[in-house]
Design an enzyme around this catalytic site. Sequence first.
Site, PDB file in Angstrom:
ATOM      1  N   GLY A  65       0.776  -1.244   0.000  1.00 38.41           N
ATOM      2  CA  GLY A  65       0.000   0.000   0.000  1.00 38.41           C
ATOM      3  C   GLY A  65       0.799   1.282   0.000  1.00 38.41           C
ATOM      4  O   GLY A  65       0.351   2.308  -0.498  1.00 38.41           O
TER       5      GLY A  65
ATOM      6  N   GLU B 234       3.040   5.363   6.201  1.00 35.52           N
ATOM      7  CA  GLU B 234       1.914   4.414   6.220  1.00 35.52           C
ATOM      8  C   GLU B 234       0.817   4.918   5.293  1.00 35.52           C
ATOM      9  O   GLU B 234       0.497   6.109   5.299  1.00 35.52           O
ATOM     10  CB  GLU B 234       1.428   4.297   7.669  1.00 35.52           C
ATOM     11  CG  GLU B 234       0.261   3.388   7.910  1.00 35.52           C
ATOM     12  CD  GLU B 234       0.579   1.911   7.787  1.00 35.52           C
ATOM     13  OE1 GLU B 234       1.064   1.500   6.724  1.00 35.52           O
ATOM     14  OE2 GLU B 234       0.318   1.161   8.745  1.00 35.52           O
ATOM     15  N   ASP B 235       0.247   4.030   4.502  1.00 39.40           N
ATOM     16  CA  ASP B 235      -0.809   4.450   3.573  1.00 39.40           C
ATOM     17  C   ASP B 235      -2.082   4.865   4.300  1.00 39.40           C
ATOM     18  O   ASP B 235      -2.628   5.931   4.076  1.00 39.40           O
ATOM     19  CB  ASP B 235      -1.112   3.339   2.544  1.00 39.40           C
ATOM     20  CG  ASP B 235      -1.356   1.981   3.195  1.00 39.40           C
ATOM     21  OD1 ASP B 235      -1.329   1.881   4.438  1.00 39.40           O
ATOM     22  OD2 ASP B 235      -1.583   1.007   2.453  1.00 39.40           O
TER      23      ASP B 235
ATOM     24  N   ASP C  35      -6.450   2.484   9.922  1.00 36.15           N
ATOM     25  CA  ASP C  35      -7.873   2.170  10.078  1.00 36.15           C
ATOM     26  C   ASP C  35      -8.114   1.873  11.563  1.00 36.15           C
ATOM     27  O   ASP C  35      -8.310   2.796  12.352  1.00 36.15           O
ATOM     28  CB  ASP C  35      -8.174   0.971   9.154  1.00 36.15           C
ATOM     29  CG  ASP C  35      -9.626   0.568   9.112  1.00 36.15           C
ATOM     30  OD1 ASP C  35     -10.434   1.142   9.850  1.00 36.15           O
ATOM     31  OD2 ASP C  35      -9.975  -0.340   8.344  1.00 36.15           O
TER      32      ASP C  35
ATOM     33  N   PHE D 149     -14.656   2.721   3.097  1.00 38.89           N
ATOM     34  CA  PHE D 149     -13.623   1.990   2.377  1.00 38.89           C
ATOM     35  C   PHE D 149     -13.169   2.791   1.157  1.00 38.89           C
ATOM     36  O   PHE D 149     -13.979   3.269   0.370  1.00 38.89           O
ATOM     37  CB  PHE D 149     -14.148   0.614   1.946  1.00 38.89           C
ATOM     38  CG  PHE D 149     -13.069  -0.241   1.373  1.00 38.89           C
ATOM     39  CD1 PHE D 149     -12.112  -0.809   2.186  1.00 38.89           C
ATOM     40  CD2 PHE D 149     -12.989  -0.459   0.002  1.00 38.89           C
ATOM     41  CE1 PHE D 149     -11.088  -1.590   1.659  1.00 38.89           C
ATOM     42  CE2 PHE D 149     -11.974  -1.239  -0.536  1.00 38.89           C
ATOM     43  CZ  PHE D 149     -11.023  -1.804   0.296  1.00 38.89           C
TER      44      PHE D 149
ATOM     45  N   ASP E   4      -5.785  -0.749  -2.296  1.00 43.07           N
ATOM     46  CA  ASP E   4      -6.450  -1.675  -3.218  1.00 43.07           C
ATOM     47  C   ASP E   4      -7.794  -2.177  -2.720  1.00 43.07           C
ATOM     48  O   ASP E   4      -8.089  -2.132  -1.530  1.00 43.07           O
ATOM     49  CB  ASP E   4      -5.571  -2.904  -3.429  1.00 43.07           C
ATOM     50  CG  ASP E   4      -5.619  -3.844  -2.222  1.00 43.07           C
ATOM     51  OD1 ASP E   4      -5.281  -3.401  -1.110  1.00 43.07           O
ATOM     52  OD2 ASP E   4      -6.030  -5.011  -2.384  1.00 43.07           O
TER      53      ASP E   4
HETATM   54  P1  IMP Z   1      -5.578  -1.441  10.399  1.00 40.98           P
HETATM   55  O1  IMP Z   1      -4.604  -2.451  10.905  1.00 40.98           O
HETATM   56  O2  IMP Z   1      -6.994  -1.793  10.777  1.00 40.98           O
HETATM   57  O3  IMP Z   1      -5.238  -0.025  10.800  1.00 40.98           O
HETATM   58  O4  IMP Z   1      -5.582  -1.531   8.835  1.00 40.98           O
HETATM   59  C1  IMP Z   1      -4.505  -1.087   8.135  1.00 40.98           C
HETATM   60  C2  IMP Z   1      -4.358  -1.748   6.793  1.00 40.98           C
HETATM   61  O5  IMP Z   1      -5.611  -2.202   6.275  1.00 40.98           O
HETATM   62  C3  IMP Z   1      -3.845  -0.726   5.804  1.00 40.98           C
HETATM   63  O6  IMP Z   1      -2.450  -0.700   5.790  1.00 40.98           O
HETATM   64  C4  IMP Z   1      -4.467  -1.177   4.508  1.00 40.98           C
HETATM   65  O7  IMP Z   1      -3.661  -2.166   3.912  1.00 40.98           O
HETATM   66  C5  IMP Z   1      -5.767  -1.798   4.931  1.00 40.98           C
HETATM   67  N1  IMP Z   1      -6.884  -0.839   4.851  1.00 40.98           N
HETATM   68  C6  IMP Z   1      -7.510  -0.193   5.868  1.00 40.98           C
HETATM   69  N2  IMP Z   1      -8.505   0.597   5.440  1.00 40.98           N
HETATM   70  C7  IMP Z   1      -8.507   0.458   4.087  1.00 40.98           C
HETATM   71  C8  IMP Z   1      -9.316   1.052   3.039  1.00 40.98           C
HETATM   72  O8  IMP Z   1     -10.234   1.869   3.259  1.00 40.98           O
HETATM   73  N3  IMP Z   1      -8.987   0.681   1.773  1.00 40.98           N
HETATM   74  C9  IMP Z   1      -7.992  -0.205   1.468  1.00 40.98           C
HETATM   75  N4  IMP Z   1      -7.221  -0.776   2.411  1.00 40.98           N
HETATM   76  C10 IMP Z   1      -7.479  -0.447   3.707  1.00 40.98           C
END
Ligand code: IMP
Length: 179
Positions: A47, A102-103, A106, A156, A163
């Site tokens: 990402g 970091e992309d 979430d 999302f 992606d």
């Molecule tokens: P977290 O661990 O819940 O913070 O999720 C982080 C990872 O989930 C990111 O690095 C992304 O790869 C993926 N992710 C979270 N939200 C999205 C979204 O809205 N679109 C696409 N990928 C996401």
Amino acid sequence: MNIKIADLEFEPFISGEAIQARIKEIAAELNADYADKTPIFVGVLNGCFMFMADLVRHMNIPCEVAFTRLSSYHGGVTSSRKISHDLELLVDIANRHIIIAEDIVDTGNTLDYLVDKLKERNPASITVCALLLKPDAIEYSIEELTHVAFQIPNEFVVGYGLDYMELGRNLEGIYRRVV
Ligand code: IMP
């Protein structure tokens, strides 16, 4: 214009121009903060690839880049909370200043795990720059998260490295799911 990726529809959300403008601002802050240092930018693949490339392009201090892999989405639209790989990072970060690119943050699960794993390797400091943050979704308090380009609702999104089913990473801007 709305687009379709696999079975889902997405609408334009953040333009490529707006992303580039915010990245320039964040890079200017980092250039000042790390003026006398040689930081290592660490990115989580896949990402981060666009964000990392555009961010370091604006750095005018010496810096290195390194990549690792971790994943908690596995093709769906919600976080699975399971990190699938242990941290693989082929660079010695002891006593080095780390800037995580970091992309998207979430729930914060991935970032929290990454920061903890990096700390075990005794870096001099860790700062996190995130392109996107979903404040309504975050479940961790991560004090290293000091630079955020855009705060977005708990929706999302795809594009600019992000992606859906591995598609959409090539889009110049960010699109959000139409529900
Ligand atoms: P977290 O661990 O819940 O913070 O999720 C982080 C990872 O989930 C990111 O690095 C992304 O790869 C993926 N992710 C979270 N939200 C999205 C979204 O809205 N679109 C696409 N990928 C996401």
